[in-house]
Design a protein around this motif. Sequence first.
Motif, mmCIF file in Angstrom:
data_model
loop_
_atom_site.group_PDB
_atom_site.id
_atom_site.type_symbol
_atom_site.label_atom_id
_atom_site.label_comp_id
_atom_site.label_asym_id
_atom_site.label_seq_id
_atom_site.Cartn_x
_atom_site.Cartn_y
_atom_site.Cartn_z
ATOM 1 N N ALA A 73 0.762 -1.241 -0.026
ATOM 2 C CA ALA A 73 0.133 0.025 -0.158
ATOM 3 C C ALA A 73 0.798 1.333 -0.047
ATOM 4 O O ALA A 73 0.358 2.400 -0.160
ATOM 5 C CB ALA A 73 -0.929 0.017 1.188
ATOM 6 N N PHE A 74 2.189 1.156 0.131
ATOM 7 C CA PHE A 74 3.046 2.340 0.416
ATOM 8 C C PHE A 74 3.060 3.214 -0.771
ATOM 9 O O PHE A 74 2.871 4.324 -0.857
ATOM 10 C CB PHE A 74 4.441 1.840 1.004
ATOM 11 N N LEU A 75 3.169 2.540 -1.977
ATOM 12 C CA LEU A 75 3.201 3.260 -3.353
ATOM 13 C C LEU A 75 1.769 3.553 -3.915
ATOM 14 O O LEU A 75 1.369 3.491 -5.123
ATOM 15 C CB LEU A 75 4.095 2.758 -4.258
ATOM 16 N N GLY A 76 0.703 2.970 -3.101
ATOM 17 C CA GLY A 76 -0.693 3.249 -3.561
ATOM 18 C C GLY A 76 -1.157 4.663 -3.854
ATOM 19 O O GLY A 76 -0.528 5.670 -3.169
ATOM 20 N N ALA A 77 -1.930 5.138 -4.543
ATOM 21 C CA ALA A 77 -2.217 6.163 -4.866
ATOM 22 C C ALA A 77 -2.858 7.069 -3.574
ATOM 23 O O ALA A 77 -2.421 8.256 -3.323
ATOM 24 C CB ALA A 77 -3.527 6.488 -5.956
ATOM 25 N N GLN A 78 -3.539 6.612 -2.842
ATOM 26 C CA GLN A 78 -3.983 7.149 -1.577
ATOM 27 C C GLN A 78 -2.937 7.651 -0.677
ATOM 28 O O GLN A 78 -2.732 8.791 0.060
ATOM 29 C CB GLN A 78 -5.042 6.240 -0.780
ATOM 30 N N ASN A 79 -1.897 6.549 -0.467
ATOM 31 C CA ASN A 79 -1.000 6.866 0.575
ATOM 32 C C ASN A 79 0.155 7.910 -0.137
ATOM 33 O O ASN A 79 0.611 8.673 0.694
ATOM 34 C CB ASN A 79 0.057 5.623 0.807
ATOM 35 N N LEU A 80 0.430 7.733 -1.486
ATOM 36 C CA LEU A 80 1.293 8.924 -1.996
ATOM 37 C C LEU A 80 0.379 10.213 -1.929
ATOM 38 O O LEU A 80 1.422 11.164 -1.743
ATOM 39 C CB LEU A 80 1.442 8.712 -3.391
ATOM 40 N N ASN A 81 -0.769 10.203 -2.244
ATOM 41 C CA ASN A 81 -1.461 11.470 -1.918
ATOM 42 C C ASN A 81 -1.541 12.152 -0.526
ATOM 43 O O ASN A 81 -1.249 13.328 -0.469
ATOM 44 C CB ASN A 81 -3.019 11.470 -2.296
ATOM 45 N N PHE A 202 -8.623 19.710 -6.904
ATOM 46 C CA PHE A 202 -8.985 20.010 -8.151
ATOM 47 C C PHE A 202 -9.498 18.634 -8.748
ATOM 48 O O PHE A 202 -8.638 17.883 -9.331
ATOM 49 C CB PHE A 202 -8.153 20.697 -9.001
ATOM 50 N N SER A 203 -10.772 18.421 -8.719
ATOM 51 C CA SER A 203 -11.171 16.694 -9.019
ATOM 52 C C SER A 203 -11.148 16.586 -10.613
ATOM 53 O O SER A 203 -11.092 15.551 -11.000
ATOM 54 C CB SER A 203 -12.659 16.611 -8.570
ATOM 55 N N ASP A 204 -11.080 17.643 -11.535
ATOM 56 C CA ASP A 204 -11.213 17.467 -12.743
ATOM 57 C C ASP A 204 -9.859 16.969 -13.119
ATOM 58 O O ASP A 204 -8.820 17.643 -12.648
ATOM 59 C CB ASP A 204 -11.418 18.941 -13.582
ATOM 60 N N ASN A 262 -4.784 11.998 -10.058
ATOM 61 C CA ASN A 262 -6.109 11.587 -10.597
ATOM 62 C C ASN A 262 -6.589 10.257 -10.397
ATOM 63 O O ASN A 262 -7.748 9.955 -10.208
ATOM 64 C CB ASN A 262 -6.052 11.675 -12.317
ATOM 65 N N GLN A 263 -5.722 9.301 -9.765
ATOM 66 C CA GLN A 263 -6.177 8.208 -9.348
ATOM 67 C C GLN A 263 -7.037 8.156 -7.770
ATOM 68 O O GLN A 263 -7.796 7.354 -7.293
ATOM 69 C CB GLN A 263 -5.082 6.949 -9.190
ATOM 70 N N TYR A 264 -6.668 9.265 -7.117
ATOM 71 C CA TYR A 264 -7.293 9.351 -5.719
ATOM 72 C C TYR A 264 -8.465 10.494 -5.909
ATOM 73 O O TYR A 264 -9.368 10.368 -6.443
ATOM 74 C CB TYR A 264 -6.387 9.657 -4.732
ATOM 75 N N LYS A 265 -7.881 11.837 -5.447
ATOM 76 C CA LYS A 265 -9.157 12.698 -5.530
ATOM 77 C C LYS A 265 -8.926 13.710 -6.545
ATOM 78 O O LYS A 265 -9.531 14.877 -6.857
ATOM 79 C CB LYS A 265 -9.285 13.304 -4.094
#
Length: 426
Positions: A73-81, A202-204, A262-265
């Motif tokens: 999970a370390f390099l997952g989008a959520q953790n990196l964000n 910025f969700s777009d 963009n893979q997260y928020k």
Amino acid sequence: MSIDKTKAPVDAAPAAAGATVTAVDPRLLVREQGFAGYLGEFKRKLRGGDLGAIPVVIGLIAICVIFQSLNSAFLGAQNLNNIFVAMVATGMMSVGIIFVLLLGEIDLSVGSVSGVSSAIMAVMSITHGVNEWLAVLTALAAGAVIGAIHGFFFARIGAPAFAVTLAGLLFWNGFMLQILGSNGTINIDSEGVVGNLTNYYFSDVAAAYGLAVVAVVAYFVPTFLGNRRREAAGIPSRPLSDIILRTVLLAIAAFGVAIIFNQYKGLPLAVLLFAIVLVGSDFVLRRTSYGRKVFALGGSVEASRRAGINVTAVRVSVFAIAGLFASVGGLFWASKIAAANQSAGAGDLLMNVIAAAVIGGTSLFGGRGRTWNALLGVLVITSIQYGLALQGIATPIQYMITGGVLLATVVIDSISRKTQKSSGRA
């Protein structure tokens, strides 16, 4: 027969002795020689002890490999964000510290200044109902004024910066507790100006990709046009292949980060603001006369004074800048926890701010560093913290590991300076 003295060769004496001496700095030819020139320059820097950002980049790669192997999970989008957003508060403060470190000085008060600035903002906007924008501007102005006061005692009175800012650490911490009152905590609106600093995205998808495009174009166009001007003037310039390779590498990094966002928020507002600060502060240090004065003071105060630099004014302004960025960091911290409280600016914050600058490559001895060092350093520190948190490692162990990384960086910096002195480059 007349002799035209204006055409006499400068190196006539050596030539007459049967030897031709070409006094050319090899660094001037690096760009014209292409990749072979850069490889030679790289080897020359290594021999001279100038490691640059190499150790921290290698360390960051090692951190990613180790923690990813321990937890996918370390390099997952959520953790990196989360890492990118969490690093901004410390990174902002580290940018200000870099200005001070370039002078060969230290500011121990930035943690307390960040806390008192967030308290001023909260008391004005929440307790007294002042417009939030006005409260934010007042907090930022307060940080700059506090820094200027520290700079005055250091530059004009002659008190050691260590002692002045240590006194500031204690005084402003007490002042923060005083204005927060007996309650000790003031919650802020998570949807307000300060709250949105770390909560707004910025969700777009066009936002993140657009920023990547702007970064690539902003690098390529000035570099290409500047290279053309150098060629026209007969000055050594980079080959086009080198510019293209650098642009491609930047594009890979920029669009890679954009994909992660963009893979997260989406694109975090905090990261956008941090990028703007890094670009702006780097321009000030590298492209303005003020920045050259800061570097000159870090090299030699007496030489700078003899060159006509207003040493006192530059020193005061540098501490004011550190205070301003401490205030910015304080607002980001308040945004992250949605409150201004008595623990603001405490704990390991001061250590992390200084460590981020030093780990990123800024010298503790002054005269060497860039504001981009704050990005590299804070990425290392925040990545270690989040990686250890994923593994459930206790906070004391996190402190010890971060301290060990800082010590290793300082040792590398010291060895690097000794090597440069022995090679005649310091």
